[in-house]
Design an enzyme around this catalytic site. Sequence first.
Site, short mmCIF file in Angstrom:
data_model
loop_
_atom_site.label_atom_id
_atom_site.label_comp_id
_atom_site.label_asym_id
_atom_site.label_seq_id
_atom_site.Cartn_x
_atom_site.Cartn_y
_atom_site.Cartn_z
N ARG A 176 -89.74 33.16 -52.04
CA ARG A 176 -89.21 31.87 -52.77
C ARG A 176 -89.83 30.81 -51.53
O ARG A 176 -89.96 31.24 -50.63
CB ARG A 176 -87.60 31.86 -52.68
N LYS A 184 -81.98 33.77 -50.58
CA LYS A 184 -81.08 32.94 -51.51
C LYS A 184 -79.92 33.83 -51.87
O LYS A 184 -78.88 33.30 -51.87
CB LYS A 184 -81.80 32.91 -52.71
N HIS A 208 -92.82 26.37 -57.58
CA HIS A 208 -92.17 27.65 -58.06
C HIS A 208 -93.04 28.67 -58.69
O HIS A 208 -92.64 29.63 -59.20
CB HIS A 208 -90.73 27.23 -58.68
N ARG A 256 -94.48 31.69 -57.68
CA ARG A 256 -93.43 33.00 -57.77
C ARG A 256 -93.67 33.66 -59.12
O ARG A 256 -93.61 35.14 -59.06
CB ARG A 256 -92.00 32.54 -57.34
N HIS A 305 -85.43 40.15 -56.78
CA HIS A 305 -84.56 39.81 -58.02
C HIS A 305 -83.46 40.92 -57.98
O HIS A 305 -83.67 42.15 -57.90
CB HIS A 305 -85.49 39.98 -59.06
N TYR A 358 -89.43 36.16 -64.69
CA TYR A 358 -90.49 35.67 -63.70
C TYR A 358 -91.84 36.41 -64.09
O TYR A 358 -92.62 36.39 -63.37
CB TYR A 358 -90.04 36.11 -62.46
#
Length: 352
Positions: free
Chosen positions: A223, A248, A303, A306, A330, A339
């Site tokens: 990220r 995160k 983003h 990613r 994740h 993703y």
Amino acid sequence: MNAKTRKPTAKARDGVKVEKNIYRRGEYSYQVKMMFGGHAVVETFDTLPEARAFRDSKKAASVIDPDFKRVLESRIKKTEAASSSLGWLLNRYEAEVTSGKKSATSERYRIGKLKRYRIAGLSIYTISADDVAEFLGDLKADGVASPGQRKYCALLSHVFNTAAKRWRLKVSNPITSLELPAGGKARDRRLEPGEADTLLAELDKENAYAGAYARLGIETAMRRGELLGLAWDDVDLKNRVAELRDTKNGEGRRVPLSRAAIKVLRALPRPHKGPVLPIGASALRGAWGRAKEKVGIKDLRIHDLRHEATSRLFEKGVFDSMEVASITGHKTLQMLKRYTHLRAEDLAKKLG
């Protein structure tokens, strides 16, 4: 009657009585309980002086003439509204809750914007699902799409839950009876053939660290905050591993580094101390925007790198879902799926 079956005492039910009609509940909450106009009145305040002022104003209103009583009640209602509005609650939430979050900057922005709408002036004791629906309608009219509206709903829901559970305010969560806006469609934007080389070359011209960021993003699936927060002390070039300590979701992880990633890292200016990429988020966004404009690439966000990296990990054909998730961080396979966007053309080649 034993201790287990004994009924709770008034002290346990009402809190610690401070003085007539006022009880202390917890460490920072004072509750006024009294009869006014033939009805039970229960209000909670942050400080004892506020509780006293409310109690005394109610008592004064009960012994004066009817005309002045109506005027005083009107003033009391205005005072109560100011100290129990959603705007007031948002201020407290921002000071006590938001300040401790990793996402404090973006949440402060939402709180600031939310306080500009009519709903911020409403009492937290009367806000309904209809009021929230009206607020969402105003957001939509101002160009905020459904995914953004859902974020405001999530914020409001946590504000009300915090008020009820942590601060013991007698409020109900209006979001629970509201049909939330539809979730956004997962982005499937990937780098097209030739785009990567063109964009990376232009990023290098704008800012060498922006170019390194993009290359590492494609190779590691980290990220933005993880890459910008990565320090050289957490990079093991020999064993090809990066240690992420501040992610995160709050859980650290070790990310394997490809040979291409190692090449990028070794090419960075020495000495290798402090942050790996000494570039701020604002400078990165600026370089990204200018580079995209110069090479004519549209609808590609930072983003999205990613997404690209996660999809490439699957396309290598050597990792299963759990292994990819351990690299990308994740928490669920459902989020991992959002993703991952495999090209049908590449899948067709595997079919033979």
